[in-house]
Design a protein around this motif. Structure first.
Motif, PDB file in Angstrom:
ATOM      1  N   GLU A   1       3.761  65.578  -9.557  1.00  0.00           N
ATOM      2  CA  GLU A   1       3.993  66.424 -10.552  1.00  0.00           C
ATOM      3  C   GLU A   1       2.998  66.941 -11.535  1.00  0.00           C
ATOM      4  OE1 GLU A   1       4.776  62.150 -12.013  1.00  0.00           O
ATOM      5  OE2 GLU A   1       4.646  63.444 -10.193  1.00  0.00           O
ATOM      6  N   HIS A   2       1.822  66.076 -11.636  1.00  0.00           N
ATOM      7  CA  HIS A   2       0.638  66.326 -12.239  1.00  0.00           C
ATOM      8  C   HIS A   2      -0.477  67.427 -11.722  1.00  0.00           C
ATOM      9  CE1 HIS A   2       1.814  63.244 -14.811  1.00  0.00           C
ATOM     10  NE2 HIS A   2       1.810  62.217 -14.071  1.00  0.00           N
ATOM     11  N   GLY A   3       0.068  68.081 -10.606  1.00  0.00           N
ATOM     12  CA  GLY A   3      -0.927  68.924  -9.719  1.00  0.00           C
ATOM     13  C   GLY A   3      -2.402  68.387  -9.521  1.00  0.00           C
ATOM     14  N   ILE A   4      -2.334  67.154  -9.140  1.00  0.00           N
ATOM     15  CA  ILE A   4      -3.686  66.273  -8.954  1.00  0.00           C
ATOM     16  C   ILE A   4      -4.533  66.984  -7.776  1.00  0.00           C
ATOM     17  CG2 ILE A   4      -4.758  64.296  -8.282  1.00  0.00           C
ATOM     18  CD1 ILE A   4      -2.361  62.917  -9.425  1.00  0.00           C
ATOM     19  N   PRO A   5      -5.829  67.595  -8.357  1.00  0.00           N
ATOM     20  CA  PRO A   5      -6.570  68.000  -7.152  1.00  0.00           C
ATOM     21  C   PRO A   5      -7.106  67.045  -6.066  1.00  0.00           C
ATOM     22  CG  PRO A   5      -7.310  68.773  -9.249  1.00  0.00           C
ATOM     23  CD  PRO A   5      -6.364  67.600  -9.474  1.00  0.00           C
ATOM     24  N   THR A   6      -6.743  67.171  -4.712  1.00  0.00           N
ATOM     25  CA  THR A   6      -7.245  66.076  -3.690  1.00  0.00           C
ATOM     26  C   THR A   6      -8.051  67.097  -2.566  1.00  0.00           C
ATOM     27  OG1 THR A   6      -5.261  66.427  -2.448  1.00  0.00           O
ATOM     28  CG2 THR A   6      -5.185  64.807  -4.216  1.00  0.00           C
TER      29      THR A   6
ATOM     30  N   GLN B   1     -16.550  65.924 -11.667  1.00  0.00           N
ATOM     31  CA  GLN B   1     -15.461  66.411 -10.810  1.00  0.00           C
ATOM     32  C   GLN B   1     -15.865  66.407  -9.420  1.00  0.00           C
ATOM     33  OE1 GLN B   1     -15.604  70.860 -10.959  1.00  0.00           O
ATOM     34  NE2 GLN B   1     -13.414  71.155 -10.395  1.00  0.00           N
ATOM     35  N   ASP B   2     -14.988  65.837  -8.654  1.00  0.00           N
ATOM     36  CA  ASP B   2     -15.246  65.759  -7.244  1.00  0.00           C
ATOM     37  C   ASP B   2     -14.724  66.935  -6.305  1.00  0.00           C
ATOM     38  OD1 ASP B   2     -16.941  63.360  -6.370  1.00  0.00           O
ATOM     39  OD2 ASP B   2     -15.220  62.027  -6.902  1.00  0.00           O
ATOM     40  N   ILE B   3     -13.658  67.208  -6.632  1.00  0.00           N
ATOM     41  CA  ILE B   3     -12.948  68.339  -5.801  1.00  0.00           C
ATOM     42  C   ILE B   3     -13.515  69.731  -6.261  1.00  0.00           C
ATOM     43  CG2 ILE B   3     -10.877  69.184  -5.088  1.00  0.00           C
ATOM     44  CD1 ILE B   3     -11.242  66.391  -4.415  1.00  0.00           C
ATOM     45  N   THR B   4     -14.542  70.150  -5.452  1.00  0.00           N
ATOM     46  CA  THR B   4     -15.075  71.602  -5.717  1.00  0.00           C
ATOM     47  C   THR B   4     -15.532  72.009  -4.218  1.00  0.00           C
ATOM     48  OG1 THR B   4     -17.073  72.594  -6.422  1.00  0.00           O
ATOM     49  CG2 THR B   4     -17.281  70.221  -6.367  1.00  0.00           C
ATOM     50  N   VAL B   5     -15.571  73.225  -4.092  1.00  0.00           N
ATOM     51  CA  VAL B   5     -15.898  73.900  -2.879  1.00  0.00           C
ATOM     52  C   VAL B   5     -17.562  73.967  -2.712  1.00  0.00           C
ATOM     53  CG1 VAL B   5     -14.039  75.380  -2.936  1.00  0.00           C
ATOM     54  CG2 VAL B   5     -15.963  76.355  -3.843  1.00  0.00           C
ATOM     55  N   ASP B   6     -18.211  73.441  -3.530  1.00  0.00           N
ATOM     56  CA  ASP B   6     -19.678  73.294  -3.293  1.00  0.00           C
ATOM     57  C   ASP B   6     -20.020  72.620  -2.315  1.00  0.00           C
ATOM     58  OD1 ASP B   6     -22.522  72.678  -3.407  1.00  0.00           O
ATOM     59  OD2 ASP B   6     -22.498  72.873  -5.493  1.00  0.00           O
ATOM     60  N   PRO B   7     -20.558  73.092  -1.067  1.00  0.00           N
ATOM     61  CA  PRO B   7     -20.890  72.276   0.269  1.00  0.00           C
ATOM     62  C   PRO B   7     -21.579  71.022   0.188  1.00  0.00           C
ATOM     63  CG  PRO B   7     -22.188  74.079   0.231  1.00  0.00           C
ATOM     64  CD  PRO B   7     -21.515  74.468  -0.911  1.00  0.00           C
TER      65      PRO B   7
ATOM     66  N   TRP C   1     -18.879  60.265   6.998  1.00  0.00           N
ATOM     67  CA  TRP C   1     -17.818  59.138   6.960  1.00  0.00           C
ATOM     68  C   TRP C   1     -16.769  59.670   7.785  1.00  0.00           C
ATOM     69  CZ3 TRP C   1     -18.213  54.324   5.574  1.00  0.00           C
ATOM     70  CH2 TRP C   1     -18.998  53.743   4.773  1.00  0.00           C
ATOM     71  N   ALA C   2     -16.274  60.648   7.643  1.00  0.00           N
ATOM     72  CA  ALA C   2     -15.147  61.183   8.473  1.00  0.00           C
ATOM     73  C   ALA C   2     -15.398  61.088  10.208  1.00  0.00           C
ATOM     74  CB  ALA C   2     -14.955  62.649   8.214  1.00  0.00           C
ATOM     75  N   ASP C   3     -16.373  61.614  10.407  1.00  0.00           N
ATOM     76  CA  ASP C   3     -17.081  61.628  11.865  1.00  0.00           C
ATOM     77  C   ASP C   3     -17.260  60.116  12.358  1.00  0.00           C
ATOM     78  OD1 ASP C   3     -17.156  64.180  11.934  1.00  0.00           O
ATOM     79  OD2 ASP C   3     -19.243  64.544  11.844  1.00  0.00           O
ATOM     80  N   GLN C   4     -17.323  59.078  11.620  1.00  0.00           N
ATOM     81  CA  GLN C   4     -17.289  57.684  11.983  1.00  0.00           C
ATOM     82  C   GLN C   4     -15.889  57.114  12.170  1.00  0.00           C
ATOM     83  OE1 GLN C   4     -20.426  56.840  12.385  1.00  0.00           O
ATOM     84  NE2 GLN C   4     -20.679  58.952  11.378  1.00  0.00           N
ATOM     85  N   GLY C   5     -14.705  58.186  12.044  1.00  0.00           N
ATOM     86  CA  GLY C   5     -13.551  57.724  12.471  1.00  0.00           C
ATOM     87  C   GLY C   5     -12.594  57.342  11.336  1.00  0.00           C
ATOM     88  N   PHE C   6     -12.800  58.107  10.143  1.00  0.00           N
ATOM     89  CA  PHE C   6     -11.974  57.773   9.085  1.00  0.00           C
ATOM     90  C   PHE C   6     -11.327  59.067   8.846  1.00  0.00           C
ATOM     91  CE2 PHE C   6     -15.078  54.550   8.763  1.00  0.00           C
ATOM     92  CZ  PHE C   6     -14.346  53.456   8.508  1.00  0.00           C
ATOM     93  N   ALA C   7     -10.174  59.173   7.977  1.00  0.00           N
ATOM     94  CA  ALA C   7      -9.691  60.360   7.014  1.00  0.00           C
ATOM     95  C   ALA C   7     -10.285  60.136   5.839  1.00  0.00           C
ATOM     96  CB  ALA C   7      -8.187  60.298   7.155  1.00  0.00           C
ATOM     97  N   VAL C   8     -10.944  60.910   5.301  1.00  0.00           N
ATOM     98  CA  VAL C   8     -11.589  60.662   3.875  1.00  0.00           C
ATOM     99  C   VAL C   8     -10.829  61.356   3.060  1.00  0.00           C
ATOM    100  CG1 VAL C   8     -13.787  60.853   2.521  1.00  0.00           C
ATOM    101  CG2 VAL C   8     -14.190  60.374   4.980  1.00  0.00           C
ATOM    102  N   VAL C   9     -10.393  60.764   2.074  1.00  0.00           N
ATOM    103  CA  VAL C   9      -9.804  61.217   0.763  1.00  0.00           C
ATOM    104  C   VAL C   9     -10.171  61.027  -0.389  1.00  0.00           C
ATOM    105  CG1 VAL C   9      -7.490  61.010  -0.304  1.00  0.00           C
ATOM    106  CG2 VAL C   9      -7.393  60.685   2.076  1.00  0.00           C
ATOM    107  N   THR C  10     -10.248  61.984  -1.004  1.00  0.00           N
ATOM    108  CA  THR C  10     -10.763  62.170  -2.484  1.00  0.00           C
ATOM    109  C   THR C  10      -9.953  62.874  -3.410  1.00  0.00           C
ATOM    110  OG1 THR C  10     -13.056  62.875  -1.396  1.00  0.00           O
ATOM    111  CG2 THR C  10     -12.985  63.133  -3.795  1.00  0.00           C
ATOM    112  N   VAL C  11      -9.906  62.245  -4.616  1.00  0.00           N
ATOM    113  CA  VAL C  11      -8.847  62.468  -5.405  1.00  0.00           C
ATOM    114  C   VAL C  11      -9.470  62.620  -7.055  1.00  0.00           C
ATOM    115  CG1 VAL C  11      -6.753  61.761  -6.796  1.00  0.00           C
ATOM    116  CG2 VAL C  11      -7.048  61.261  -4.221  1.00  0.00           C
TER     117      VAL C  11
END
Length: 695
Positions: A455-460, A487-493, A502-512
């Protein structure tokens, strides 16, 4: 380390060789910048680009000037930590008022170079190890700090020998308030405005290197929450070492007079004209920010504007407060209910809820040049704002993160998106140039899955392995900062390269980006007022569960969490307080008890510990130590002067006292920035930890 980590380490996370530190000079004819010779070269040289032709010229090569690199002066080393500067060689430079000459320090030696003529740098005799040199208007004289005093070359010492430090910013200003300098030339190039910093009331913090017990411990003054701050004064200095009369026959020293007891923080200062100084001061809790006009002849100040907020005046709107060309006052403001960060002129709102203003970059075509968010907070646009009507005109508003610098009708636009970073110089007659970028191309084209949840519209964001098979369950790695100002959630590559690894090591990487982080809205950022822990952790958990409901590959039975600095605080707190959700954590440089963190940052959000002891106790992780039931890896650099290693060591001691097993990795000689590939080496160790603990 694998190939990616070695490449990341050798290129300083793909930053070596990229141009940086741009400054316009000579009415826009010159564009100065720093850049090394390639992706593995750490040593930045000083360059200039001719905006008429696009031709680039290297004016100063640090290896030619100093073939054997020396040690940095302690003051410069600490200043580089404050501004997070990882490059070697020429770390920074300053231009003369006409923008034709630059000066810089190199391993404590002073150099100057002019963009015209033979363009060869010359060494300028100096009194000691030079820090933060600044030339005057025509470049004929250079002011610099050395051994806590302020000097002029040619000339000599201009600050008195009174036991204070002159000409440099104090810790709180450089680390938390956005002011990294401490002296400013007057327009006539004769007089200096200088900061006088007395830290005698502050406690000392010590750093001993256990790998070298024969060496003495290093120490410095630190403003701890609830304790004294540095006494900061501003003085107008003329020749004569603070004694007698100055060149114009007036007093050699004049102190600027404001209510420093009520407004101890100086967040900005500088000369508006030969007869006026503008300074921005704040009260200790940063709920009142004043723009003052000072008479350099008498030191008397007059209040020009006042920005107030019942929680705090957000520091994330550079360029305000300021006086416009017509004399009106430009200030930051919030729209009703804290829906948007806005601009106001003489108290009248210029912008509304549909735009989140992030920076005032200057004036262009008689309008304000601003950086702002128009759509998703992960993006940023560049716009022109008419201060008379509030009309907005886009300059760079396509998908991506756009930023700008301007001078004499010329724009330097930097745009970051999924395909990389590009810099474009636009001239008034429509020509375009691109400063050469010699950095390592980004290995991954990562397009994270961006979503707003709860309900807070949290960027993830979710990053999956590049070879991911839909439907395959993956352990989750939470990788967030989560704190104010970041700010973590940005389209800056550049933000997603390490996370893709980290994802390629076999994880689903989640940033909030939980509530408390910037650029969503003022109300969103201020949700952690008088408390970090509850909002941060509740939002991380709620966002994780919301994402798992949408993405069936997230295995909530195997959730790890990692982070550094505030992110380290979040990681440790996650396994201590929510072991039902988080199953292992790697916590680096975590501020485990904010009673031991600095004044300007901590008190802005939590208040004074004397007045709100319950807040500080609730946000401390030390009392949680007896309840640890999940694997925890603690990491700290023993030379970290931002989050002192005592934070991690106190938590480790509390865990040991409670008989709770954990791992501790203490790194001799390593600072908060984890230089020299340390971060990548730690990632390899963290990977082993998470594979072992999450299965």
């Amino acid at each position: 380390m694998d190939d990616f980590l070695r490449l990341s380490a050798s290129t300083a996370r793909f930053s070596y060789g990229a141009p940086r530190a741009f400054s316009f000079g000579d009415d826009g004819r010159l564009l100065w910048f720093l850049r090394s010779t390639g992706p593995t070269d750490a040593f930045d040289s000083l360059w200039v680009l001719d905006t008429a032709t696009g031709a680039e010229t290297r004016l100063a090569d640090p290896r030619e000037l100093c073939p054997e690199p020396g040690a940095l002066p302690d003051a410069e080393r600490r200043l580089r930590e404050r501004i997070r500067l990882v490059a070697a060689g020429i770390g920074s430079y300053a231009l003369s008022g006409d923008g034709r000459r630059a000066v810089f320090a190199l391993y404590g030696r002073l150099y100057g170079v002019t963009a015209t003529g033979d363009g060869k740098p010359e060494e300028i005799p100096a009194a000691g190890p030079v820090v933060d040199p600044r030339p005057n208007a025509d470049g004929s004289r250079t002011a610099y700090a050395a051994d806590d005093a302020l000097y002029v070359a040619p000339g000599g010492r201009v600050s008195p020998a009174d036991g204070a430090r002159w000409g440099l910013a104090e810790f709180a200003a450089a680390e938390e308030l956005g002011r990294s300098r401490g002296h400013w030339w007057s327009p006539d190039g004769v007089t200096l405005l200088a900061a006088r910093v007395d830290e005698s009331a502050l406690q000392r913090r010590y750093f001993a290197d256990p790998a070298h017990p024969e060496l003495p411990a290093e120490d410095f003054a630190y403003p701890e929450a609830g304790g004294p701050n540095a006494d900061v004064q501003l003085w107008v200095l003329r020749e004569g070492e603070g004694e007698g009369s100055g060149e114009a026959g007036g007093p050699a020293r004049v102190r600027l007079d404001w209510d420093a007891a009520t407004y101890p923080y100086v967040s900005d200062a500088g000369w508006e004209s030969a007869g006026e100084i503008l300074l921005t001061v704040q009260d200790r809790l940063q709920q009142n920010v004043l723009l003052l006009s000072a008479d350099p002849a008498t030191g008397r100040t007059t209040e020009l504007s006042r920005t107030t907020h019942p929680r705090w005046v957000d520091p994330d709107l550079p360029g305000t407060p300021a006086r416009l060309a017509d004399g009106r006052m430009l200030t930051a403001a919030d729209t009703e209910g804290g829906a948007a960060r806005a601009l106001a002129v003489d108290g009248r709102l210029l912008t509304g809820d549909g735009i989140q203003v992030r920076r005032v970059a200057g004036v262009h075509q008689d309008r304000l040049l601003i950086e702002a968010g128009l759509r998703d907070p992960a993006e940023q646009q560049v716009l022109l704002l008419d201060p008379a009507t509030g009309e907005l005109t886009p300059v760079a508003d396509g998908p991506g993160v756009h930023s700008v610098q301007a001078s004499a009708g010329i724009l330097l636009l930097t745009s970051a998106g999924a395909d990389g970073v590009r810099r474009t110089l636009r001239t008034p007659d429509g020509r375009e140039f691109t400063p050469a970028d010699l950095s390592q191309p980004l290995p991954y084209r990562t397009v994270p899955l961006l979503e707003r949840v709860t309900e807070h519209g949290i960027p993830t964001a979710v990053v999956l392995p590049r070879d991911h098979v839909p439907g395959r369950k993956l352990p989750v790695l939470m990788d967030s900062y989560g704190g104010p100002g970041m700010q973590d959630i940005t389209v800056d590559p550049r933000r997603w390269q390490l996370r893709q690894w980290w994802a390629d090591q076999g994880f689903a990487v989640v940033t909030v980006d939980n509530r408390g982080t910037p650029h969503v809205s003022p109300a969103y950022a201020q949700a952690m007022y008088r408390g970090f822990s509850e909002v941060t952790l509740d939002d991380q958990v709620a966002a994780l569960h919301a994402l798992a409901a949408r993405h069936g590959e997230l295995d909530l039975g195997r959730v790890g969490v990692r982070g550094w600095s505030y992110g380290g605080y979040l990681a440790a707190m996650a396994v201590l307080r929510r072991p039902d959700v988080f199953h292992a954590a790697a916590a680096g440089a975590a501020p485990t008890d904010f009673r031991q963190y600095d004044t300007a940052y901590t008190e802005r959000y939590l208040g004074l510990p004397q007045e709100h002891p319950d807040v500080y106790e609730r946000d401390s992780l030390i009392p949680d130590a007896p309840g640890l039931s999940r694997p925890l890896l603690l990491i700290t650099g023993l030379a970290d002067d931002n989050v002192h290693p005592s934070h991690t060591l106190r938590l480790s001691q509390a865990l040991t006292d409670a008989g709770r097993p954990h791992q501790l990795l203490a790194l001799p000689g390593i600072t908060h920035m984890t230089p020299g590939g340390t971060r990548e080496k730690l990632m390899a160790l963290e990977l082993e930890f998470f594979r072992r603990e999450l299965g």
